[in-house]
Scaffold this active site. Sequence first.
Site, short mmCIF file in Angstrom:
data_model
loop_
_atom_site.label_atom_id
_atom_site.label_comp_id
_atom_site.label_asym_id
_atom_site.label_seq_id
_atom_site.Cartn_x
_atom_site.Cartn_y
_atom_site.Cartn_z
N GLU A 101 0.84 -1.21 0.00
CA GLU A 101 0.00 0.00 0.00
C GLU A 101 0.87 1.26 0.00
OE1 GLU A 101 -2.61 1.50 -0.46
OE2 GLU A 101 -4.39 0.62 0.40
N ASP A 105 -4.68 5.55 5.87
CA ASP A 105 -5.21 6.80 6.42
C ASP A 105 -6.32 6.43 7.41
OD1 ASP A 105 -5.63 9.59 6.54
OD2 ASP A 105 -7.03 9.57 4.87
N LYS A 133 -0.81 7.15 8.61
CA LYS A 133 -1.31 8.32 9.36
C LYS A 133 -2.13 7.80 10.53
CE LYS A 133 -2.37 11.42 5.45
NZ LYS A 133 -3.53 12.02 4.76
N VAL A 155 -0.91 14.38 1.47
CA VAL A 155 0.41 14.37 0.83
C VAL A 155 0.32 13.82 -0.58
CG1 VAL A 155 1.67 14.17 3.01
CG2 VAL A 155 0.92 12.08 1.83
N ARG A 167 1.81 12.40 -9.28
CA ARG A 167 2.33 11.09 -8.90
C ARG A 167 3.82 10.96 -9.21
NH1 ARG A 167 -2.03 7.60 -7.83
NH2 ARG A 167 -3.92 7.99 -9.03
P1 IMP Z 1 -8.04 5.13 3.74
O1 IMP Z 1 -9.07 4.20 3.21
O2 IMP Z 1 -8.63 6.38 4.34
O3 IMP Z 1 -7.05 4.46 4.69
O4 IMP Z 1 -7.23 5.68 2.52
C1 IMP Z 1 -6.46 4.87 1.74
C2 IMP Z 1 -6.27 5.42 0.34
O5 IMP Z 1 -6.60 6.80 0.22
C3 IMP Z 1 -4.80 5.33 -0.01
O6 IMP Z 1 -4.50 4.09 -0.60
C4 IMP Z 1 -4.61 6.50 -0.95
O7 IMP Z 1 -4.91 6.12 -2.27
C5 IMP Z 1 -5.63 7.53 -0.50
N1 IMP Z 1 -5.03 8.55 0.40
C6 IMP Z 1 -5.19 8.66 1.75
N2 IMP Z 1 -4.50 9.69 2.24
C7 IMP Z 1 -3.88 10.25 1.19
C8 IMP Z 1 -2.98 11.37 1.05
O8 IMP Z 1 -2.59 12.07 2.01
N3 IMP Z 1 -2.56 11.64 -0.21
C9 IMP Z 1 -2.94 10.91 -1.30
N4 IMP Z 1 -3.75 9.85 -1.22
C10 IMP Z 1 -4.22 9.53 0.02
#
Ligand code: IMP
Length: 183
Positions: A101, A105, A133, A155, A167
Amino acid sequence: MSMYDDIEKVLLTEEQIRARVKSLGAEMNAIYSDDDLPLLVCILKGAFMFLGDLTRHLNFRHELDFMEISSYGKSTKSSGIVRILLDLESSIEGRHVVIVEDIVDTGYTLDYILRNLGTRHPATLRVVTLLNKPSRREVEVPVDFSGFEIPDEFVLGYGLDYAEQYRNLPFIGVLKPEVYGKI
Ligand code: IMP
């Protein structure tokens, strides 16, 4: 105007990323052997650059596969709703699987992937993420190998995007606030 002008600050430099990806590779080399023949599952699109660098530091035999999960679109907030856009080519039954991954987040995406792949009966299922995070977590998810813990900031770069752009930046950075309205 160059896309570099859109960057407010660099959070992790190319050198810091290079060194940490190498040491993550060493952590994984201590766990896996040729006999395990692990399958690395790269979560597209964000993890493509990380995978490309990580795989070159692994000294055990392994295979690669790819999975794409729906993203936030242009929003920087997770909706909690996750969908598979591209599924694995290979069966993972009885395999040692490592999910690769870019960032964990809220944890919703990884939680979904873990539950989904878990139903396919892999021998083991581990997670390597470049960024983490923890302060944003809404679902508890296990992370076996974690590159950097970062603060609650959106980020991009080194594979991570904002609205599909940035990217290709070789570092991890934060956008200037005024850029968000323009893209
Ligand atoms: P989650 O489901 O909130 O844990 O987010 C996971 C996905 O969201 C990651 O695989 C990223 O594709 C995207 N993502 C989360 N935070 C960021 C960030 O700060 N920058 C860019 N993509 C993010």
